[in-house]
Write a protein that holds these residues in place. Structure first.
Motif, PDB file in Angstrom:
ATOM      1  N   THR A 161       0.853  -1.186   0.000  1.00 24.92           N
ATOM      2  CA  THR A 161       0.000   0.000   0.000  1.00 24.92           C
ATOM      3  C   THR A 161       0.888   1.235   0.000  1.00 24.92           C
ATOM      4  OG1 THR A 161      -0.090   0.277   2.399  1.00 24.92           O
ATOM      5  CG2 THR A 161      -1.703  -1.224   1.432  1.00 24.92           C
ATOM      6  N   GLU A 162       0.270   2.382  -0.099  1.00 25.08           N
ATOM      7  CA  GLU A 162       1.031   3.624  -0.034  1.00 25.08           C
ATOM      8  C   GLU A 162       1.188   4.093   1.402  1.00 25.08           C
ATOM      9  OE1 GLU A 162      -0.103   6.434  -3.039  1.00 25.08           O
ATOM     10  OE2 GLU A 162      -0.323   4.848  -4.520  1.00 25.08           O
ATOM     11  N   LYS A 192      -8.480  -0.026 -12.596  1.00 26.50           N
ATOM     12  CA  LYS A 192      -8.595   1.161 -11.745  1.00 26.50           C
ATOM     13  C   LYS A 192      -8.907   0.762 -10.300  1.00 26.50           C
ATOM     14  CE  LYS A 192      -9.819   4.165 -15.547  1.00 26.50           C
ATOM     15  NZ  LYS A 192     -10.832   5.012 -16.177  1.00 26.50           N
ATOM     16  N   ASP A 193      -8.280  -0.325  -9.865  1.00 30.43           N
ATOM     17  CA  ASP A 193      -8.498  -0.820  -8.500  1.00 30.43           C
ATOM     18  C   ASP A 193      -7.944   0.180  -7.497  1.00 30.43           C
ATOM     19  OD1 ASP A 193      -8.331  -2.249  -6.002  1.00 30.43           O
ATOM     20  OD2 ASP A 193      -8.517  -4.109  -7.149  1.00 30.43           O
ATOM     21  N   GLU A 194      -8.816   0.697  -6.666  1.00 31.05           N
ATOM     22  CA  GLU A 194      -8.423   1.729  -5.703  1.00 31.05           C
ATOM     23  C   GLU A 194      -7.570   1.194  -4.555  1.00 31.05           C
ATOM     24  OE1 GLU A 194     -12.748   0.525  -4.663  1.00 31.05           O
ATOM     25  OE2 GLU A 194     -11.462   0.604  -6.439  1.00 31.05           O
ATOM     26  N   PRO A 199      -1.668   0.363  -5.196  1.00 28.43           N
ATOM     27  CA  PRO A 199      -0.925   1.625  -5.271  1.00 28.43           C
ATOM     28  C   PRO A 199      -0.623   2.039  -6.715  1.00 28.43           C
ATOM     29  CG  PRO A 199       0.128   0.096  -3.746  1.00 28.43           C
ATOM     30  CD  PRO A 199      -0.942  -0.663  -4.445  1.00 28.43           C
ATOM     31  N   SER A 200      -0.504   3.323  -6.924  1.00 29.27           N
ATOM     32  CA  SER A 200      -0.286   3.856  -8.273  1.00 29.27           C
ATOM     33  C   SER A 200       1.028   3.385  -8.887  1.00 29.27           C
ATOM     34  CB  SER A 200      -0.337   5.383  -8.240  1.00 29.27           C
ATOM     35  OG  SER A 200       0.651   5.888  -7.359  1.00 29.27           O
ATOM     36  N   PHE A 201       2.002   3.002  -8.067  1.00 31.73           N
ATOM     37  CA  PHE A 201       3.301   2.579  -8.611  1.00 31.73           C
ATOM     38  C   PHE A 201       3.287   1.148  -9.150  1.00 31.73           C
ATOM     39  CE2 PHE A 201       3.517   1.886  -3.986  1.00 31.73           C
ATOM     40  CZ  PHE A 201       3.839   0.537  -3.924  1.00 31.73           C
ATOM     41  N   ASP A 222       2.368  -1.651 -11.761  1.00 31.60           N
ATOM     42  CA  ASP A 222       1.931  -1.858 -13.142  1.00 31.60           C
ATOM     43  C   ASP A 222       1.011  -3.080 -13.139  1.00 31.60           C
ATOM     44  OD1 ASP A 222       1.656  -2.675 -15.839  1.00 31.60           O
ATOM     45  OD2 ASP A 222       3.579  -1.754 -16.360  1.00 31.60           O
ATOM     46  N   LYS A 223      -0.273  -2.826 -13.176  1.00 26.77           N
ATOM     47  CA  LYS A 223      -1.271  -3.890 -13.020  1.00 26.77           C
ATOM     48  C   LYS A 223      -1.211  -4.926 -14.143  1.00 26.77           C
ATOM     49  CE  LYS A 223      -4.247  -0.576 -10.699  1.00 26.77           C
ATOM     50  NZ  LYS A 223      -3.471   0.642 -10.978  1.00 26.77           N
ATOM     51  N   ASN A 246     -13.169  -0.885 -11.100  1.00 21.80           N
ATOM     52  CA  ASN A 246     -12.632  -0.634  -9.770  1.00 21.80           C
ATOM     53  C   ASN A 246     -12.578  -1.973  -9.026  1.00 21.80           C
ATOM     54  OD1 ASN A 246     -15.481  -0.819  -9.455  1.00 21.80           O
ATOM     55  ND2 ASN A 246     -15.339   0.277  -7.510  1.00 21.80           N
ATOM     56  N   HIS A 247     -12.218  -1.944  -7.749  1.00 19.99           N
ATOM     57  CA  HIS A 247     -11.965  -3.164  -6.989  1.00 19.99           C
ATOM     58  C   HIS A 247     -13.139  -4.148  -7.008  1.00 19.99           C
ATOM     59  CE1 HIS A 247      -9.903  -5.613  -4.008  1.00 19.99           C
ATOM     60  NE2 HIS A 247     -11.007  -5.638  -3.289  1.00 19.99           N
TER      61      HIS A 247
END
Length: 179
Positions: free
Chosen positions: A21-22, A103-105, A108-110, A112-113, A155-156
């Motif tokens: 997580t962030e 776009k899973d909330e 974390p943005s870092f 690469d899904k 999303n999730h």
């Protein structure tokens, strides 16, 4: 009778890391490690440590690097992923689909899904990479029985983007129809 042997289809919808997580969990991880070292792993963590009541042992299982339930973290090596997930490919009478939300909330943005989904599927198929079909779903071939499906706008829990829930149900239905 072994119930696991009866399972023919598994759908992993939103297989995300609890650890990755962030947020910084290091203070609570340290606290949990101390409790476990003192043979107090069943002690509850402070309420601010997690969204639900959780023991120190369970907290480490989910949130410590290489915890018992650290299955889907992007910073695990390919070998570590295979060690954790390779058993999926050993059961020949099993089909698995891992469905990842673009776009899973909770990711974390870092991360690469797309890359992570391919790595997870490869690990479940004991290191064999698969090719995608026209729907963007990873084909199962000689390498194993796991497939991946990326839902780019989802999303999730698949409720925000039109049609993603239906695509998920359709993909699982295709696997079920094989049995």
């Amino acid at each position: 009778e072994n119930v696991v042997e009866k399972v023919k289809v598994v759908a992993l919808q939103a297989p995300v890391s609890d650890r990755e997580t962030e947020e910084d969990h290091s203070e609570f991880i340290s606290h949990a490690q101390k409790l476990v070292a003192q043979q107090k792993g069943k002690e509850m963590m402070p309420r601010s440590a997690f969204w639900a009541p959780i023991t120190a042992s369970r907290y480490l299982s989910l949130l410590d690097m290489n915890g018992e339930d650290d299955f889907f973290s992007s910073d695990l090596t390919d070998e570590q992923l295979r060690e954790r997930l390779g058993h999926v490919g050993e059961k020949k009478e099993l089909d698995l689909i891992a469905v990842y939300s673009g776009k899973d909330e909770y990711v974390p943005s870092f991360v690469d899904k797309e890359v992570l989904l391919k790595r997870l599927v490869k690990a479940m198929n004991n290191g064999v990479e698969e090719e995608e079909d026209d729907d963007g779903q990873v084909k199962s071939g000689k390498g194993g029985n796991a497939r991946g499906l990326m839902l780019e706008d989802a999303n999730h829990n698949l409720y925000k983007s039109e049609g993603d829930g239906a695509r998920f149900v359709s993909a699982v239905g295709r696997l079920l129809s094989r049995w």
